[in-house]
Write a protein that holds these residues in place. Structure first.
Motif, PDB file in Angstrom:
ATOM      1  N   MET B  80       0.848  -0.859   0.557  1.00 27.71           N
ATOM      2  CA  MET B  80       0.095   0.315   0.251  1.00 27.71           C
ATOM      3  C   MET B  80       1.171   1.704   0.219  1.00 27.71           C
ATOM      4  N   GLY B  81       2.132   1.100   0.566  1.00 29.43           N
ATOM      5  CA  GLY B  81       2.924   2.248   0.607  1.00 29.43           C
ATOM      6  C   GLY B  81       3.723   2.775  -0.481  1.00 29.43           C
ATOM      7  N   ALA B  82       4.181   2.058  -1.183  1.00 28.94           N
ATOM      8  CA  ALA B  82       4.319   2.261  -2.869  1.00 28.94           C
ATOM      9  C   ALA B  82       3.114   2.519  -3.268  1.00 28.94           C
ATOM     10  N   LEU B  83       1.632   1.751  -3.895  1.00 25.41           N
ATOM     11  CA  LEU B  83       0.878   2.408  -4.158  1.00 25.41           C
ATOM     12  C   LEU B  83       0.466   4.180  -4.542  1.00 25.41           C
ATOM     13  N   LEU B  84       0.587   4.516  -3.193  1.00 22.79           N
ATOM     14  CA  LEU B  84       0.352   5.521  -2.542  1.00 22.79           C
ATOM     15  C   LEU B  84       1.257   6.584  -3.137  1.00 22.79           C
ATOM     16  N   ALA B  85       2.643   5.700  -3.088  1.00 21.19           N
ATOM     17  CA  ALA B  85       3.715   6.877  -3.083  1.00 21.19           C
ATOM     18  C   ALA B  85       3.528   7.921  -4.789  1.00 21.19           C
ATOM     19  N   GLY B  86       3.181   6.647  -4.960  1.00 22.43           N
ATOM     20  CA  GLY B  86       3.199   6.441  -7.238  1.00 22.43           C
ATOM     21  C   GLY B  86       1.695   7.810  -7.053  1.00 22.43           C
ATOM     22  N   ALA B  87       0.537   7.064  -6.112  1.00 15.77           N
ATOM     23  CA  ALA B  87      -0.141   7.890  -6.721  1.00 15.77           C
ATOM     24  C   ALA B  87      -0.563   9.522  -5.845  1.00 15.77           C
ATOM     25  N   LEU B  88       1.277   9.712  -5.348  1.00 17.53           N
ATOM     26  CA  LEU B  88       1.027  11.423  -4.736  1.00 17.53           C
ATOM     27  C   LEU B  88       1.645  11.337  -5.866  1.00 17.53           C
ATOM     28  N   VAL B  89       3.168  10.560  -6.503  1.00 15.13           N
ATOM     29  CA  VAL B  89       4.000  11.696  -7.611  1.00 15.13           C
ATOM     30  C   VAL B  89       2.858  12.032  -9.422  1.00 15.13           C
ATOM     31  N   SER B  90       1.722  10.857  -9.029  1.00 18.19           N
ATOM     32  CA  SER B  90       1.378  11.503 -10.555  1.00 18.19           C
ATOM     33  C   SER B  90      -0.209  12.055 -10.681  1.00 18.19           C
ATOM     34  N   ALA B  91       0.203  12.688  -9.008  1.00 10.28           N
ATOM     35  CA  ALA B  91      -1.405  13.497  -9.126  1.00 10.28           C
ATOM     36  C   ALA B  91      -0.169  14.859  -8.913  1.00 10.28           C
TER      37      ALA B  91
END
Lengths: 303, 315, 251
Positions: B80-91
């Motif tokens: 989950m941490g990695a997924l949310l980090a990815g989400a943050l970068v693309s947002a």
């Protein structure tokens, strides 16, 4: 060597069915998108695409039928409802127009998703298909619908071209000419709703927005005249539809998504390297710069 | 239509009892997460709505999808941490890109939002379908990000969500004055030395963080609604920014709580749409009965002032 | 006095609850240059828009040559404010001027040589022939204003209503536009111009309409351009210095 271009066509009818439907979708969306874009209504298109979903679902729940006229009617109705709702909300002093759009379409879309997930589980509506499209599995109904709607859109735009262009450029002046600007506005909104419905099976409710906005935005950076802009937008739509289909087949992914990404890449290329307004190779000529000395034309005026 | 009404109601009573007994930890966590998300989205959303950036929130929400998918492809497992980090970068990338595109010649700011929203989301759908078509990805559960699934939130995630929300809330508290001035009068704020472009950047970053921590509960498609609708409702309740913020958070939290409850009650209803519908109902209430510009109060006021004028003319 | 060309009665417009224009009425005769004067927010643009049918008035009537028929109202040509359109619209100077002919062509009638000649002649009159193929956003502010004027000329109306044609325009273009307006007047047309520069009123216009939501005064410039009436039009926002033959004002 060209086998990867040719082969998919030999794998079955779904290839040409899919190609036909995305091309029809791309053409209709691109043409309407030009006018929406120029009228600064890109996000209204976004809203209309979303609210077609509750329209279709509600029409199905009430009539029990999924025939094309029922779907079109339902979506046109919710589209009109959303347009009126957005305009009514925008007129209240404490709601900005962009917030009005956001409120109306998200709420209606949420209602549609809930209806879809609770009430129509066993009907022939596939949730995932309605939202994201399924180009390779389009039904006959959907192809016939597109074969009806796309030519209709083209004919209407051709017939009302003067009204559309004049009222998009200068609504105040258009009204003074006696052009029914409000009717043109609602007509355009209805056409967008119908096109959205017809496009649902192929590209889905959410990605149809890309096919409306991106071609127009690309074409605007390339053309100085409206009919050229329309031509460029259609070209953008058709090229990204074709390329996107192949990409989707090669990597085994959602075709609608691939089409949208292809279109986005073309836009990015034009944004950066466009011949006149590109960021990178722009020869220093930008909008708003005067051309030549004012005096010369004044002389012509007096002479 | 009658079939819809005639559903066995005893199941619902049973489910409601189950929910409120909090026998199952996930119900409690879903409830907590939804309330938090409702409140934090409303907090950040109020500034967005007041600055006319409502739909940037929508674009940022949709734009998290490719980030989540790329992170999944890179990490290979569902961390989950990695997924949310990815989400943050693309947002963040999406928010910046909207700014870049709108400033170019021959563009329309509204189209810039639409382009970024749809192309990012399209890319996300490509990746998502690619992942789901691959043998390992079928059970990835990434589909839950589309419309949110609050029941999938673990205790640790809830604690992280709480910490981030408190952090965001504290930041808003500390920078309240520059935020307020920038929202109401950017020119004036700049003239007295507030770095307004920095405030703007901070706001976009806060938006990205807020969207990312919310998508598990409400989903990427509808997170915009939780950013826009509660603040819009609050604007009918008060004219003072502090009060608007409080009312918006209240509306958001109530929508979150009721949404989580409804989603638990009705099989197959995702949390996101349920929260949004509750928020929309509260908005309608505020629109009609809100003391600041609501339909009914201003109708009453207009009627009474018309009476007063008539009385004056008559007398 | 000759026959009234344009007759406006009881024109009233509300924006929401706010009264923008309060029962304005006047009538104009042909062959005149008329200035419309009033402070910001006085309803000048609103009045023009209501007369040309760009907004629907809540009350009131507009008559052209004694008729309220739609066909008669087409004889009014409208020159909107320059800020009212997107100048990056993909349209060339000639395309915009050709829009003036839409009033007569409707949706389907083709452009004839007559229409084309009118478009070219209008471009010549405002000195934009060399720029006819340019996209309108590439023009300077003054040139853009002349595009609007050419469009109105191509429309061949009898009454011209112009909303601040001199705003953001350099002195050379201003005098060029005034020349065109004077020749229109000499052809017997009626030209109504919203104008802000009080110092040139006397020079440009033989008649004035002073408004501030209500009609303050309407009449020949000599009679109406008085400290007293200006004070009433502008309220306290105006300093008026006057002696026997000159009136100095600063708004």
């Amino acid at each position: 060597m060209l086998s990867w271009l040719v082969d998919p066509w030999t794998w079955g009818a779904w290839m040409w069915r899919g190609m036909l439907s995305v091309t029809l979708v791309a053409v209709a969306c691109a043409v309407l998108g030009v006018f929406l874009y120029l009228r600064r209504m890109s996000l209204v298109a976004d809203a209309l695409a979303h609210v077609a979903l509750p329209g279709i679902v509600a029409a199905f729940l009430i009539s029990g039928s999924l025939s094309a006229p029922v779907m079109l009617f339902g979506a046109a109705l919710t589209g009109l409802l959303a347009t009126v709702g957005i305009e009514t909300l925008s007129r209240r002093p404490n709601i900005r127009p962009d917030a009005a759009i956001g409120i109306v379409f998200t709420a209606m879309f949420a209602a549609g998703v809930i209806l879809l997930s609770t009430r129509v589980q066993d009907a022939h509506i596939d949730t995932h298909c309605l939202l994201f499209g399924d180009v390779l599995g389009v039904s006959d109904r959907s192809i016939w619908l597109l074969a009806f709607v796309t030519p209709l859109v083209l004919v209407l735009v051709a017939v009302f071209y003067r009204w559309l262009s004049a009222s998009s450029f200068d609504p105040g002046f258009a009204k003074s000419l006696g052009i029914p600007v409000a009717a043109v506005h609602y007509g355009l909104m209805t056409a967008v709703s119908l096109t959205t419905v017809a496009s649902f099976e192929a590209v889905g409710a959410i990605l149809v927005i890309a096919l409306i906005i991106v071609p127009a935005a690309t074409a605007h950076r390339l053309s100085d005249r409206l009919h050229l802009m329309l031509a460029f937008a259609v070209a953008h739509g058709v090229v990204s539809a074709t390329v996107g289909m192949y990409v989707a087949i090669w990597i085994d992914s959602s075709a609608a998504g691939a089409i949208v990404v292809t279109g986005g890449l073309i836009y990015a290329a034009v944004f950066l390297f466009g011949p006149r307004h590109g960021l990178v190779f722009s020869p220093g000529r930008h909008c708003g710069q005067g051309l030549g000395p004012e005096a010369s034309s004044i002389n012509a005026l007096e002479g | 239509m009658n079939a819809i009404v005639a559903i066995d109601t005893s199941i619902y009573a049973q489910r409601a009892a189950e929910f409120f007994s909090f026998r199952y930890a996930f119900a409690l966590e879903a409830l907590g997460a939804s309330i938090l998300v409702g409140a934090i989205c409303a907090l950040v959303g109020t500034f967005l709505v007041l600055r006319g950036m409502s739909l940037i929130g929508d674009a940022t929400g949709h734009a998290t999808l490719p980030g989540v998918c790329v992170a999944f492809l890179l990490v290979g497992a569902k961390s989950m941490g990695a997924l949310l980090a990815g989400a943050l970068v693309s947002a963040l990338a999406a928010a910046l890109l909207i700014g870049v595109i709108s400033r170019g010649p021959r563009t329309r700011p509204d189209a810039a939002i639409g382009i970024v929203l749809s192309v990012f989301f399209g890319f996300g759908i490509v990746l998502l379908s690619y992942i789901q078509n691959s043998p390992t990805g079928a059970q990835s559960g990434l589909g839950g990000f589309l419309f949110g699934n609050a029941a999938g939130i673990s205790r640790d995630q809830l604690i992280a969500l709480l910490a981030t929300s408190l952090g965001l809330g504290a930041l808003v508290g500390v920078f309240y004055r520059p935020l307020k001035l920038t929202v109401f009068d950017e020119g004036f704020a700049r003239s007295i030395g507030i770095p307004t472009s920095l405030v703007q950047m901070a706001l976009l970053s806060a938006l990205a963080v807020c969207v990312v921590i919310s998508i598990q509960a409400v989903g990427v498609v509808l997170v915009a609604a939780m950013l826009i609708i509660p603040p819009s409702a609050a604007l009918f309740l008060s004219k003072r920014l502090g009060h608007v913020l409080l009312f918006a958070m209240l509306v958001g939290a109530v929508s979150g709580a009721l949404g989580a409850f409804l989603s638990y009650m009705a099989e197959g209803v995702a949390t996101g749409p349920a929260m949004v519908l509750v928020a929309a109902a509260l908005f309608l209430g505020a629109l009609f009965f809100g003391p600041r510009g609501g339909v009914v109060p201003s109708w009453v006021r207009r009627a009474s002032s018309a009476r007063a004028i008539a009385a004056r003319r008559g007398g | 006095m000759s026959e009234a060309v344009l007759c406006v009665t009881d024109l009233t417009v509300y924006y929401g609850d706010e009264l923008a224009l309060d029962s304005v009425g006047f009538s104009l005769t042909g062959g005149k240059l008329i200035g419309v004067v009033g402070p910001n927010g006085a309803g000048k643009s609103t009045m023009i828009k209501a007369i040309v049918g760009s907004i629907l008035p809540n009350r009131g009537k507009v008559e052209v040559f004694g008729s309220t028929a739609k066909r008669a109202l087409r004889r009014i040509t409208y020159v909107p404010q320059r800020g009212s359109v997107d100048w990056d619209f993909p349209v060339t100077v000639r395309d915009v001027v050709a829009q003036g002919r839409y009033a007569h062509l409707g949706l389907f009638r083709r452009f004839t040589t007559v229409d084309r000649d009118l478009v070219e002649r209008s471009l010549e009159l405002v000195g934009l022939v060399q720029l006819a193929e340019r996209q309108i956003g590439e023009l300077s502010g003054g040139q853009q204003q002349r595009v609007f004027l050419a469009r109105a000329l191509a429309q061949q109306g009898d009454i011209y209503l112009m909303d601040e044609p001199f705003a953001g325009v350099d002195a050379a273009t201003e005098s060029a536009i005034v020349e065109v307006l004077r020749s229109l007047r000499d052809e017997g047309k009626t030209v109504l111009v919203v104008h802000h520069d009080l110092s040139t009123l006397r020079e440009y216009f033989e008649e004035l309409v002073l408004i501030n939501r209500k009609l303050i005064a309407h009449g020949p410039t000599d009679k109406v351009f008085t400290p007293d009436l200006l004070q009433r039009t502008y309220g306290g926002k105006l300093a008026v210095f006057s002696n026997k033959d000159t009136t100095l004002v600063s708004a």
